[in-house]
Design an enzyme around this catalytic site. Structure first.
Site, PDB file in Angstrom:
ATOM      1  N   TYR A 185     -33.637  28.543  -0.179  1.00 26.49           N
ATOM      2  CA  TYR A 185     -32.338  29.212  -0.070  1.00 26.49           C
ATOM      3  C   TYR A 185     -31.306  28.522  -0.958  1.00 26.49           C
ATOM      4  CZ  TYR A 185     -28.087  31.134   2.036  1.00 26.49           C
ATOM      5  OH  TYR A 185     -26.880  31.752   2.235  1.00 26.49           O
ATOM      6  N   LYS A 189     -29.331  29.988  -4.262  1.00 23.75           N
ATOM      7  CA  LYS A 189     -27.868  30.064  -4.308  1.00 23.75           C
ATOM      8  C   LYS A 189     -27.298  29.239  -5.467  1.00 23.75           C
ATOM      9  CE  LYS A 189     -27.351  32.941  -0.959  1.00 23.75           C
ATOM     10  NZ  LYS A 189     -26.838  34.307  -1.228  1.00 23.75           N
TER      11      LYS A 189
END
Length: 300
Positions: A185, A189
């Site tokens: 994740y 990002k």
């Protein structure tokens, strides 16, 4: 230009920019109108996407809503129609490039050229790296960043032709700071933040100053993606608080939108800390949420 003159121009620009920021802090900025703009919002069936949709509906935008969840996106569209605006709901898997392109062609035929896009769709699999399945890593990147590429590539030509548009990237503070048990994740990002910065620079280099860009970077948000999140130093944000900051940033063409805003100061200061001090500071944050560790669910 002479290098000395360039350095002088740089210093003047820095001083002017700081003075401009100081003035804007005390004087409210003018908000642009988004009435009549065709706004595409991905992940519109819940959370930040749904609340963002409602805010654009209040401002009389024409809405194009995407989500993989049919029931969720149709509920969002129905609520928007109650506000008297046009809302088109589409079931789209933002990890599927062919489906994205096909859906965008359909939108162009049925609605028109999108002028504002909010790349919000996202996914997360909280786990230590060894417990994370290969397909979960792939899916994270397909949704959280590759989808941004495919959507933006398809929409940019019409925006560039008119030199008008706004591309919004929903990232995270995790795009600036690595968090244990969220490696895929965080990596996706970081890529999203890089995508925003690179796109911003490229549009400026091409002289397309009428196409604006914004990047949203909140701390943990209570959307259900991560279960039972908590931190010692930062609040766990509610969706409406994040969306208020996002909409305000879009309407004022703000490039980086941190929520809470002071997290930006923390991130800048942390860059100057010794590695050991930074590690202590990370422990002080005491970030916790449910994650799969060694194939067992634990609070981490």
């Amino acid at each position: 230009m002479n290098i000395i003159l360039e350095i002088l121009l740089l210093l003047i620009t820095i001083i002017y920019s700081y003075l401009e920021s100081l003035v804007k802090f005390f004087i409210p900025q003018r908000r642009k109108s988004v009435a009549g703009e065709i706004v595409l919002i991905t992940g519109a069936g819940h959370g930040i996407g749904r609340q963002t949709t409602y805010e654009f509906a209040k401002r009389q935008s024409i809405l194009v809503l995407w989500d993989i969840n049919k029931r969720g996106v149709e509920e969002t569209a129905a609520e928007c129609r109650k506000l008297g605006v046009t809302a088109h709901a589409y079931v789209v898997d933002c990890s599927n490039r062919e489906e994205i392109y096909r859906s965008l062609n359909q939108v162009k035929k049925e609605v028109g050229d999108v002028t504002i896009v909010v790349n919000n769709a996202g996914t997360v699999y909280p786990a230590d790296l060894l417990s994370t399945k290969d397909e979960e890593i792939t899916k994270t990147f397909e949704v959280n960043i590759l989808g941004h590429f495919w959507i933006t590539k398809a929409l940019l030509p019409s925006m560039m032709e008119r030199n008008h548009g706004h591309i919004v990237t929903v990232a995270s503070v995790c795009g600036h700071e690595g968090i244990p048990y969220l490696i895929p994740y965080c990596s996706s990002k970081f890529a999203a933040v890089g995508f925003h910065r690179g796109l911003t620079s490229e549009l400026q280099a091409l002289g397309k100053t009428g196409i604006k860009t914004s990047c949203l970077c909140p701390v943990f948000v209570n959307t259900g993606f991560t279960k039972n999140p908590s931190t010692r130093l930062w609040p766990v944000l509610e969706t409406d608080e994040v969306v208020r900051s996002l909409i305000d940033g879009i309407l004022t063409n703000k490039k980086m939108i941190f929520v809470p805003s002071y997290i930006n100061i923390f991130l800048r200061l942390q860059k100057f800390l010794p590695e050991r001090a930074s590690a202590i500071l990370n422990r002080m944050q005491n970030i916790q949420f449910e994650a799969v560790v060694g194939h067992k669910i634990k609070m981490k």
